[in-house]
Design a protein around this motif. Structure first.
Motif, PDB file in Angstrom:
ATOM      1  N   SER A  62       0.827  -1.206   0.000  1.00 14.99           N
ATOM      2  CA  SER A  62       0.000   0.000   0.000  1.00 14.99           C
ATOM      3  C   SER A  62       0.863   1.259   0.000  1.00 14.99           C
ATOM      4  O   SER A  62       0.637   2.191  -0.792  1.00 14.99           O
ATOM      5  CB  SER A  62      -0.934  -0.009   1.208  1.00 14.99           C
ATOM      6  N   GLN A  85       2.554   1.683  -3.323  1.00 17.75           N
ATOM      7  CA  GLN A  85       1.644   2.172  -4.357  1.00 17.75           C
ATOM      8  C   GLN A  85       1.528   3.692  -4.308  1.00 17.75           C
ATOM      9  O   GLN A  85       1.529   4.369  -5.355  1.00 17.75           O
ATOM     10  CB  GLN A  85       0.247   1.546  -4.174  1.00 17.75           C
ATOM     11  N   LEU A 124      -4.304  -2.529  -9.350  1.00 14.58           N
ATOM     12  CA  LEU A 124      -4.413  -3.189  -8.047  1.00 14.58           C
ATOM     13  C   LEU A 124      -4.629  -4.689  -8.208  1.00 14.58           C
ATOM     14  O   LEU A 124      -4.076  -5.495  -7.452  1.00 14.58           O
ATOM     15  CB  LEU A 124      -5.556  -2.572  -7.249  1.00 14.58           C
ATOM     16  N   GLN A 159      -1.805  -7.850  -7.026  1.00 11.77           N
ATOM     17  CA  GLN A 159      -2.174  -8.793  -5.978  1.00 11.77           C
ATOM     18  C   GLN A 159      -2.325 -10.232  -6.471  1.00 11.77           C
ATOM     19  O   GLN A 159      -2.280 -11.157  -5.673  1.00 11.77           O
ATOM     20  CB  GLN A 159      -3.483  -8.342  -5.317  1.00 11.77           C
ATOM     21  N   ARG A 195     -12.713  -6.106  -9.404  1.00  9.85           N
ATOM     22  CA  ARG A 195     -12.608  -5.060  -8.380  1.00  9.85           C
ATOM     23  C   ARG A 195     -13.704  -4.035  -8.649  1.00  9.85           C
ATOM     24  O   ARG A 195     -13.527  -3.096  -9.406  1.00  9.85           O
ATOM     25  CB  ARG A 195     -11.234  -4.379  -8.407  1.00  9.85           C
TER      26      ARG A 195
END
Length: 450
Positions: A251, A254, A366, A370, A416
């Motif tokens: 996080s 990013q 994202l 992941q 997402r």
């Protein structure tokens, strides 16, 4: 009691819902949208319009046949629907409602095809299909350039091929201009490298594909290719760093990358002069800056709603004819997708377009950071290529550029989205992936197929 006769439409429904038909549809759709210019120049605009219309109708029939697999709210991103709806609304104030409606129907038709492909094929299947189409079209483009420049030594004017391969370019292939061909090669190289990393094709096919894309990109002699390729390379490096970082640090990393991108964009704008001279693209850049300077005053007359949606410029329509007359040029676009949206759909349209593309990029990024499989990197890298190229061309607002943008946005939204929180869970035994299985050597939802 003997069973009754089968329903007359049951066979057609089974065909439309089959994996083989989905694969054939994806290949046909990709060939049509990427080969649209060549088809139009060879067979006419009516032919390509008929092909696109047919694909739309077949795609809608496929969705009806597969309606149990999807919920209406998850068919497409909300930002896409709102942006397309705003473009339709411009019919109310455009100077030529008929042309605007026809242009909107073309845009909406390609969007429908992209949504269908995104829903009936998973990511690796889409990559495989696009890789096959790119190998065919780039091989044919290079073959025609050799035919024109070496064997016949004469231009193929009906395809826009100048036959300058013996001068090491620029070449145009089946795409009409060097910049469009160069952009296609960047898309192709991203796809070929993903195929190679996922072992989706034989190593000899992968090597041939990468060499084909690299040679074609070099022969286009397009300065925008270098800029887009560098941006994609930097995005790839950043994605590798994020994917290899410990989960608890991703996080913060990013956010650091987001700040670095903003600083890089500001620095690139401040140093645009030296960068342009380094690339040897002074003439191209001067052409664009003159066009943009002439475009801005026209925007001020209708800053919020724009002049009406046309997509590629209609030379006889205002304000395009006025801009070209002032410059004594014959531009077919603003050579910048964002300014084209601003001119035609106003600030309201531009904000919707930025929301649509920005949300898609964030979701795809994202997701790729992941997931274990490298195949999920394809979506954000394609989006980076599209959005960076949009600074110099308007390819993302029509044709295969718009198709890829919608495809990637739908793909990113499938994993997402706020819809995940409101949709009921899939019934037992049902997969969230499109039917059709996994391509040989391809990837499953989280890793290599076993």
């Amino acid at each position: 009691m003997t069973p009754g006769p089968p329903h007359p439409l049951s066979g057609l429904r089974a065909l439309l819902a089959s994996a083989a038909f989905a694969r054939a549809y994806a290949l046909t759709a990709l060939t049509a949208v990427f080969g649209a210019l060549a088809i139009e120049r060879i067979a006419g605009i009516v032919t390509i319009a008929t092909i696109i219309s047919g694909l739309v109708l077949i795609g809608l029939a496929m969705l009806v046949a597969r309606r149990a697999e999807y919920s209406l709210v998850r068919l497409a991103p909300t930002t896409l629907a709102v942006f397309v709806a705003w473009l339709l609304a411009t019919v109310a104030w455009t100077g030529d409602p008929t042309s605007t409606l026809v242009s909107w129907l073309s845009l909406a038709g390609i969007a429908v095809i992209a949504v269908v492909v995104a829903l009936v094929r998973d990511t690796i299947q889409t990559v495989r299909a696009l890789g096959d189409v790119m190998r065919f079209l780039l091989s044919l483009s290079l073959g025609l350039e050799i035919l024109s420049g070496i064997i016949f030594d004469t231009p193929l004017d009906f395809l826009g091929i100048q036959g300058r391969i013996t001068d090491f370019g620029p070449i145009q292939g089946l795409f009409g201009t060097r910049n469009l061909l160069g952009f296609v090669t960047v898309i192709a190289l991203i796809t070929f490298l993903i195929e190679f990393r996922t072992l989706s094709v034989h190593s000899s096919v992968a090597i041939y594909s990468v060499v084909l894309g690299g040679v074609t990109a070099t022969l286009t002699d397009s300065p925008t290719v270098f800029v887009v390729a560098v941006a994609v390379a930097l995005a790839t490096a950043a994605l590798v760093v994020v994917r290899n970082a410990p989960r608890e640090r991703r996080s913060a990393l990013q956010w650091v990358l987001a700040v670095a991108v903003i600083v890089g964009v500001v620095a690139g704008y401040a140093l645009r002069g030296p960068i342009v001279r380094l690339l040897g693209a002074g003439t191209d850049f001067s052409l664009r800056t003159d066009l943009w300077a002439a475009l801005v005053p026209v925007v001020r007359f209708r800053p919020v709603q724009g002049w009406g949606w046309f997509g590629p410029w209609v030379p006889s329509e205002f304000p395009f004819n006025a801009i070209n007359f002032a410059l004594k040029q014959n531009h077919a676009s603003a050579l910048n997708a964002y300014l084209d949206v601003l001119l035609q759909a106003g600030w309201a349209g531009l904000l919707l377009f930025l929301a649509f593309t920005g949300v898609a990029l964030v979701r795809a990024w994202l997701d790729a950071s992941q997931r274990r499989s490298v195949v999920y990197a394809w979506t954000p890298l394609i989006l980076v290529a599209l959005l960076v190229d949009s600074l110099f061309e308007s390819f993302t607002l029509s044709g295969f550029g718009w198709f890829l943008l919608v495809l990637c946005a739908v793909r990113a939204g499938q994993s997402r989205s706020w819809r995940e929180r409101m949709d009921p869970p899939m019934p037992p035994g049902r997969s969230g992936l499109p039917s059709g299985g996994i391509a040989p050597g391809g990837q499953g939802p989280d890793g290599p197929a076993r």
